[in-house]
Scaffold this active site. Sequence first.
Site, PDB file in Angstrom:
ATOM      1  N   LYS A  74       0.844  -1.212   0.000  1.00  0.00           N
ATOM      2  CA  LYS A  74       0.000   0.000   0.000  1.00  0.00           C
ATOM      3  C   LYS A  74       0.878   1.260   0.000  1.00  0.00           C
ATOM      4  CE  LYS A  74      -3.684  -2.442   2.369  1.00  0.00           C
ATOM      5  NZ  LYS A  74      -4.345  -2.786   3.641  1.00  0.00           N
ATOM      6  N   GLN A 118      -5.194  -1.486   9.847  1.00  0.00           N
ATOM      7  CA  GLN A 118      -4.854  -2.784   9.249  1.00  0.00           C
ATOM      8  C   GLN A 118      -5.419  -3.917  10.113  1.00  0.00           C
ATOM      9  OE1 GLN A 118      -3.190  -3.055   6.240  1.00  0.00           O
ATOM     10  NE2 GLN A 118      -3.627  -5.235   6.343  1.00  0.00           N
ATOM     11  N   ASP A 143     -11.389   2.599   3.749  1.00  0.00           N
ATOM     12  CA  ASP A 143     -11.628   1.156   3.598  1.00  0.00           C
ATOM     13  C   ASP A 143     -13.133   0.877   3.487  1.00  0.00           C
ATOM     14  OD1 ASP A 143      -9.411  -0.444   3.342  1.00  0.00           O
ATOM     15  OD2 ASP A 143      -9.083  -0.700   5.498  1.00  0.00           O
TER      16      ASP A 143
END
Length: 320
Positions: A74, A118, A143
Amino acid sequence: MLSSLALSLRLGVSAAGRRSIATVVSGSKTSRLVRDRLKQEVDQMKNLFSGFRPALVVLQVGDRDDSNLYISSKLKAAAEIGIDARHVRLPRSATQDEVLRSIMAVNEDSSVHGLIVQLPLDSAHPMDSELVTNAVSPEKDVDGLSCINAGKLSRGDLGSCFIPCTPNGCMELIRQTGVSVAGKHAVVIGRSKIVGAPMHDLLLWSHATVTTCHSKTPDLPQQVGRADILVVGAGRAEMVRGEWLKEGGVVIDCGINYVTDERRPSGKRVVGDVHYASANQRAGFITPVPGGVGPMTVAMLMENTVQSAQRFLLRDQART
Ligand code: NDP
């Protein structure tokens, strides 16, 4: 003179002597196109708004090897595009309150446009991951995992929410096939918050008739056989067999499963949730694993971050 392999490739015949029918939908190529476009958009933002750059924070608790790998891809993608990506690491000893405080600090930092936590959280303390993902401000939740964004998506309010990256990437791959979703019968295997449930919503609001299957669905092959568009996110290595598929359909495989392969130096290889060799004989379009949905997930995270920065600029302009 053509070698027999080259001739086979030109005729679409596999090494096993069978004809391979499906067109491969490459996530590697499509994600490259998305990332090139985003780079241009970020360059434009920098020029128009005196050096302004979208900024993304990746918050990690603990030190899982797989998380480290995902985060580094990422950060690499963000750097290539020109996004200012910051990696905030908390130790395994961090408590839930400390994690929540870090999230609040990023929520309040107006220089940050996107925040992801995460998952899974690698903590020595009990953590309520639902509480943690919902602590992220919906305006920075790139997200798309908070209840606010999920609720908007389930109601078809696609313009004002962030769409979870993996299903968003699947939609982009379906678009690449040129097959129109409206009016089709789509089947989704899996109902998780990250893959299956938002995939169902996206296909529904793209006007497909959607069947969502899960571990209690009886006769999965029969459901799969009705799919003009099939999206699989079950986490079961090569579960979906070619014989189950509707001929000529679109098959999108989200699965990432490691299976033993003693021929590889690592002793393992990655396969999807779809048995590629047999599915390739029957599908019209198919995504490979690796090189299919995986690269799209990262590209869509970048897309959401750029979109968030654009929304931030619009709000800022409206205020002044
Ligand atoms: P989860 O384990 O959270 O969900 C799996 C879903 O599949 C559940 O809804 C489960 O049903 C259903 N399921 C499991 N077994 C069966 C079965 N035999 N028949 C029908 N349905 C079944 O997984 P995720 O959604 O997080 O991930 C799914 C896959 O996608 C994994 O392989 C994962 O690695 C991959 N993935 C890939 C990403 C990428 O970037 N390419 C990103 C995220 C995930 P039930 O609800 O009843 O338990």
